[in-house]
Design a protein around this motif. Structure first.
Motif, PDB file in Angstrom:
ATOM      1  N   ARG A 163       0.829  -1.208   0.000  1.00  0.00           N
ATOM      2  CA  ARG A 163       0.000   0.000   0.000  1.00  0.00           C
ATOM      3  C   ARG A 163       0.863   1.258   0.000  1.00  0.00           C
ATOM      4  N   LEU A 164       1.983   1.209   0.707  1.00  0.00           N
ATOM      5  CA  LEU A 164       2.902   2.350   0.696  1.00  0.00           C
ATOM      6  C   LEU A 164       3.501   2.553  -0.692  1.00  0.00           C
TER       7      LEU A 164
ATOM      8  N   VAL B 245       1.495  15.648  -3.692  1.00  0.00           N
ATOM      9  CA  VAL B 245       0.863  14.933  -2.572  1.00  0.00           C
ATOM     10  C   VAL B 245      -0.609  15.315  -2.473  1.00  0.00           C
TER      11      VAL B 245
ATOM     12  N   VAL C  17       1.864   9.329  -6.044  1.00  0.00           N
ATOM     13  CA  VAL C  17       2.494  10.643  -5.895  1.00  0.00           C
ATOM     14  C   VAL C  17       3.457  10.903  -7.046  1.00  0.00           C
TER      15      VAL C  17
ATOM     16  N   LEU D  51      -3.927  12.878  -2.987  1.00  0.00           N
ATOM     17  CA  LEU D  51      -4.504  12.628  -1.676  1.00  0.00           C
ATOM     18  C   LEU D  51      -5.641  11.605  -1.695  1.00  0.00           C
TER      19      LEU D  51
ATOM     20  N   TRP E 136      -6.111   9.125  -3.682  1.00  0.00           N
ATOM     21  CA  TRP E 136      -5.494   7.817  -3.921  1.00  0.00           C
ATOM     22  C   TRP E 136      -4.791   7.308  -2.669  1.00  0.00           C
ATOM     23  N   ILE E 137      -4.113   8.208  -1.950  1.00  0.00           N
ATOM     24  CA  ILE E 137      -3.435   7.821  -0.719  1.00  0.00           C
ATOM     25  C   ILE E 137      -4.452   7.396   0.339  1.00  0.00           C
TER      26      ILE E 137
ATOM     27  N   SER F 229       0.956   4.088  -2.881  1.00  0.00           N
ATOM     28  CA  SER F 229       0.804   5.511  -2.564  1.00  0.00           C
ATOM     29  C   SER F 229       1.933   6.332  -3.161  1.00  0.00           C
TER      30      SER F 229
ATOM     31  N   GLN G  94      -5.712   3.947  -0.414  1.00  0.00           N
ATOM     32  CA  GLN G  94      -4.759   2.902  -0.029  1.00  0.00           C
ATOM     33  C   GLN G  94      -4.812   2.658   1.473  1.00  0.00           C
TER      34      GLN G  94
ATOM     35  N   SER H 103     -11.320  14.127   2.047  1.00  0.00           N
ATOM     36  CA  SER H 103     -10.478  14.681   0.988  1.00  0.00           C
ATOM     37  C   SER H 103     -11.071  15.989   0.463  1.00  0.00           C
TER      38      SER H 103
END
Length: 265
Positions: A28-29, A91, A36, A95, A97-98, A32, A101, A126
Motif C-alpha cells: 500500500r505504501l 501529494v 504521488v 490525496l 489515492w493515498i 501511494s 490505499q 479529501s
C-alpha cells in the motif's frame, strides 16, 4: 432455514499472519508513492514548477509594486523551493489515492457496515482538505496580505524571501486542511461511542474558545487570519453535530437490517 451469521462471526477466519500484514502495508505504501510520482510527473509537465510558484505567489504579488518580485536569499532557494512546492502539490493531487490505499489496508479488518461508513468519510475528508486549502488561497491570503500591507511603513519595501513565504503558505495550507476535518472527527467520535450528541452540544461554548486558541497558535499573528480559521472551525463543528445526528439516527436501523435480513423483509 439457514442461520444468519452474527456480526461477531463476520470476520472469523480472516486473520492473517503478522508478516503478511507487513507485506500488505509495504504494497500500500508503494502504491501511494507510485500515485504521488504520477502526480509529480503530471504537474511537472503542466503547469510546471514555474506555474505553481506563480499561482501560490499571486496573493502577495497583488499587494506588491507592479515590477516587484519575491527574492531568494539562500543560495539553493531558487532550485529547492520550486521543487518543494511541486512535491507538496503532487501529494495534494494524489490525496484521494493515498486515502484509498489507507482504507484498502484496514478494510479487511472492518465489518461490512464499517466499510460502508469509512468510504464516505474518506471521500468527504479529501473534499474538506481541498476546501480548506482553496479557502486559504482564494480568501485568506489576499485579505491577510492586504491587512499587513496596510500597516507597512511607506519607507519599507515589502520584498519577502521566497523560502520563508512558501514555508508560511504551506503551514497555512496544512493548518486549514486539518482544521476543516472537524466534521469528520466529530462524526467518528460519536460513531465510535466516545461521546454522544448531548455532550457535543454542551461542549459547544468550550469549542468556540478552543478554536480561537488553536487559530492564534497556528496562524500568523494578525487578527484577520485567526478569525478566518476560528469561524469556519465553529461552523464545521455544527455541521459535524448535524452529520453525527443523522448517522446516529439512520445507522442502527441499517445495522439491524444487515444482521437480520428476514426481519427487514
Amino acid at each position: 432455514m439457514s442461520e444468519t451469521p452474527s456480526k461477531e462471526d463476520e470476520l472469523a477466519g480472516t486473520e492473517q499472519p503478522f508478516v503478511q500484514h507487513l507485506m500488505e502495508l509495504r504494497n500500500r505504501l508503494l502504491y501511494s508513492v507510485g500515485g504521488v510520482l504520477v502526480a509529480l510527473a503530471l504537474l511537472a509537465f503542466w503547469p510546471g514548477p514555474d506555474g505553481l510558484m506563480d499561482f501560490i505567489a499571486h496573493p502577495i504579488k497583488m499587494h506588491m509594486p507592479p515590477d516587484a518580485k519575491l527574492i531568494a536569499v539562500g543560495v539553493f532557494s531558487p532550485f529547492i523551493v520550486p521543487l518543494k512546492v511541486l512535491g507538496m502539490a503532487a501529494v495534494l493531487l494524489a490525496l484521494p489515492w493515498i486515502m484509498y490505499q489507507l482504507w484498502a489496508f484496514v478494510a479487511p479488518g472492518l465489518y461490512m457496515h464499517e466499510k460502508k461508513f469509512a468510504l464516505p468519510l474518506i471521500f468527504f475528508g479529501s473534499l474538506l482538505a481541498y476546501g480548506g486549502i482553496a479557502f486559504v488561497q482564494l480568501f485568506v491570503l489576499d485579505r491577510m496580505f492586504g491587512f499587513i500591507q496596510h500597516f507597512t511603513p511607506s519607507s519599507v519595501a515589502a520584498t519577502p524571501d521566497i523560502a520563508s513565504y512558501v514555508e508560511a503558505i504551506l503551514s497555512l495550507y496544512l493548518a486549514f486542511g486539518l482544521a476543516f476535518q472537524v466534521p469528520i472527527v466529530v462524526i467518528l467520535l460519536v460513531r465510535l461511542g466516545i461521546v454522544d450528541i448531548a455532550k457535543l452540544k454542551s461542549f459547544r461554548g468550550y469549542f468556540i474558545v478552543l478554536s480561537f486558541v488553536i487559530a492564534a497558535v497556528v496562524t500568523p499573528p494578525d487578527v484577520l487570519s485567526q478569525i478566518s480559521l476560528a469561524v469556519p472551525m465553529c461552523i464545521l463543528y455544527e455541521i459535524g453535530i448535524l452529520g453525527a445526528t443523522w448517522f446516529s439516527r439512520n445507522q442502527p436501523k441499517k445495522e439491524e437490517e444487515e444482521a437480520d435480513p428476514d426481519a427487514a423483509a
